[in-house]
Enzyme design. Structure first.
Site, PDB file in Angstrom:
ATOM      1  N   LYS A   1      34.652  49.162  47.952  1.00 32.40           N
ATOM      2  CA  LYS A   1      35.269  47.863  48.211  1.00 32.40           C
ATOM      3  C   LYS A   1      35.808  47.793  49.632  1.00 32.40           C
ATOM      4  O   LYS A   1      35.661  46.787  50.324  1.00 32.40           O
ATOM      5  CB  LYS A   1      36.378  47.592  47.183  1.00 32.40           C
ATOM      6  CG  LYS A   1      35.834  47.235  45.814  1.00 32.40           C
ATOM      7  CD  LYS A   1      36.871  47.329  44.702  1.00 32.40           C
ATOM      8  CE  LYS A   1      36.180  47.091  43.348  1.00 32.40           C
ATOM      9  NZ  LYS A   1      37.065  47.370  42.203  1.00 32.40           N
TER      10      LYS A   1
ATOM     11  N   GLN B   1      43.205  48.415  40.821  1.00 32.67           N
ATOM     12  CA  GLN B   1      42.039  49.145  40.318  1.00 32.67           C
ATOM     13  C   GLN B   1      42.334  49.622  38.893  1.00 32.67           C
ATOM     14  O   GLN B   1      43.283  50.372  38.674  1.00 32.67           O
ATOM     15  CB  GLN B   1      41.717  50.331  41.246  1.00 32.67           C
ATOM     16  CG  GLN B   1      40.438  51.065  40.878  1.00 32.67           C
ATOM     17  CD  GLN B   1      39.189  50.203  41.066  1.00 32.67           C
ATOM     18  OE1 GLN B   1      39.043  49.489  42.042  1.00 32.67           O
ATOM     19  NE2 GLN B   1      38.284  50.261  40.089  1.00 32.67           N
TER      20      GLN B   1
ATOM     21  N   ASP C   1      41.317  39.127  41.629  1.00 34.29           N
ATOM     22  CA  ASP C   1      40.542  39.665  40.521  1.00 34.29           C
ATOM     23  C   ASP C   1      40.719  38.825  39.249  1.00 34.29           C
ATOM     24  O   ASP C   1      40.040  39.072  38.248  1.00 34.29           O
ATOM     25  CB  ASP C   1      40.925  41.126  40.254  1.00 34.29           C
ATOM     26  CG  ASP C   1      39.695  42.015  40.127  1.00 34.29           C
ATOM     27  OD1 ASP C   1      38.574  41.540  40.433  1.00 34.29           O
ATOM     28  OD2 ASP C   1      39.830  43.175  39.710  1.00 34.29           O
TER      29      ASP C   1
END
Lengths: 292, 292
Positions: free
Chosen positions: B53, B97, B120
């Site tokens: 990422k 994450q 996200d």
């Protein structure tokens, strides 16, 4: 011949238990659980629902508070009403009677309800938790929870069952699909764009009809032995009745009843359960707040 | 013979466009969009994803910031890391994450991410909006959005299609089901308790496989002409390769490819799209914050 699921009788039994628990609560804390309702506008059905909810509160010994606002209210006024109930220590559960007038931002209003008092479970955070695996909302919406209780009462095997939900409203279809999924059903969500609804319904062990179309689902669509929960309450003309109308569900009862293993009545099926689950959530909210 | 959906190529094309937009953004505002990542623990796959990422950010001209915390961290420490990124004006998107270490309250951490920076889309409020009709989250989760782009790229007719989602994870299965429903598909959510998975898959115009089981879905289960998006990336032993292993999807490609109309590659299908959608959301977050 299907078993007829009598929501009225199940609701009566549950409300008797709630009344007992309310009496215990009052004896212990010296006050009653309280439900606060916000209603904006003069929708006749909404007015009737608010009256029924307040009456049910009284019957189980709860307090109820209603904030009735004109249809031409402002966003700010509705928000002030919600915040006042948030701040009112006598109010343990808050219900926003939907729909709100179209110029009011419903999502924002629902998001203002204190999470501790969100007994209708429509705060976005509670809906998010309802949708996610491994999370639990503080409160689950009343009508969908009522459907689940009816399924449990009739002994439906939910885990591994094929459940077809017809309708994807925010108030019933979507949340009931999430509750069924949490209970490990395989869930199909159908709606107006669905290509072959009869074909999908035919595979369902459990059918939840929540589309608001009178007698839309036919008995010939059902898998023999299916369990059918009919959420619809549609007013149809009927000259043979005293009032000139009657209420029918989203399922054609006459053709469905010989095919289904069990089917809920309309009226007297899901309707009484909605109010019962709201009372139960309000009691739960009061118990949790008192224990804080 | 199926059309092979090349996510790598689609991602490359989209990332080139993102890089152009980032350059315009920088020229206009004098700074780059920034992504902040919080990672706790030393999960090898997570470390690889974070590296990928950050590298992708660099390739499109974005800044990236990583907060790496030990596995034996406390809830408070993780929360402080999130709040620091919320307060950092150089960070426009925040990614937690997952998974976090088991003793960390994931739902609480996700709920702390600023709604403006929740690229996200896993803040409970964004998930709630994703689940509801007529509401839109600020950002939709990256992998599910990537699946939708692949479907659009291949010209799939989503409205009215029967879509079967296999797997109900919070990261892929559930949110992709909600996106498909918003696009008016009839959606069936299947999982480990589903009774007759092959039978259900056989009726699907669109299959999303997201269960993490190597080559679980067989070509014989598919309806001829189905469009298959394979989200799985499973490491399997393969002595014939230099490394001794290779990656396969949740779908048995060899048997599925002759039956499907289109099928995504593994690797090189959904994987590159996940990062691309994250970059796109971060750019969008920076644009929105700059316009405030």
């Amino acid at each position: 011949m299907a078993h007829i699921i009598d929501g009225q009788a199940i609701a009566r039994k549950m409300q008797a238990k709630i009344a007992e628990d309310v009496a215990v609560f009052k004896a212990h804390y010296g006050y009653a659980p309280g439900l606060g309702v916000v209603m904006a506008g003069d929708n006749a059905a909404s007015q009737m629902y608010v009256r029924m909810k307040r009456r049910a509160c009284g019957e189980v010994g709860m307090e109820s508070f209603a904030t009735l606002i004109d249809a031409n209210t402002s966003q700010a006024e509705v928000e002030i009403a919600v915040k006042a109930l948030n701040d009112n220590p006598a109010v343990h559960g808050i219900l926003i009677q939907l729909p709100l007038p179209p110029h009011i931002d419903e999502e924002k209003v629902l998001g203002l309800v204190s999470l501790d008092k969100d007994v209708d479970g429509f705060h976005p955070v509670n809906i998010g938790a309802l949708a996610m695996k491994g999370r639990e909302p503080n409160f689950a919406p009343a009508t969908p929870s009522g459907c689940m209780v009816l399924l449990q009462e009739v002994g439906a095997k939910i885990s591994g069952a094929n459940a077809v939900v017809i309708g994807r409203s925010n108030i019933v279809g979507l949340p009931v699909a999430m509750l069924l999924l949490k209970a490990n059903a395989t869930v199909t969500i159908c709606h107006s764009r669905t290509a072959d609804l009869p074909g999908l319904v035919r595979q369902a062990d459990i059918v939840i009809a929540a589309i608001g179309q009178p007698e839309f689902v036919k008995g010939s669509w059902l898998k023999p032995g299916a369990i059918v929960i009919d959420v619809g309450t549609n007013k149809v003309d009927d000259a043979s009745t005293e009032k000139g109308y009657r209420y029918v569900g989203d399922v054609e009862f006459a053709s469905a009843e010989p095919v289904a293993a069990a089917i809920s009545k309309v009226p007297g099926g899901v309707g009484p359960m909605t109010i019962t689950m709201l009372l139960q959530n309000t009691l739960l909210a009061a118990q949790r707040l008192a224990a804080k």
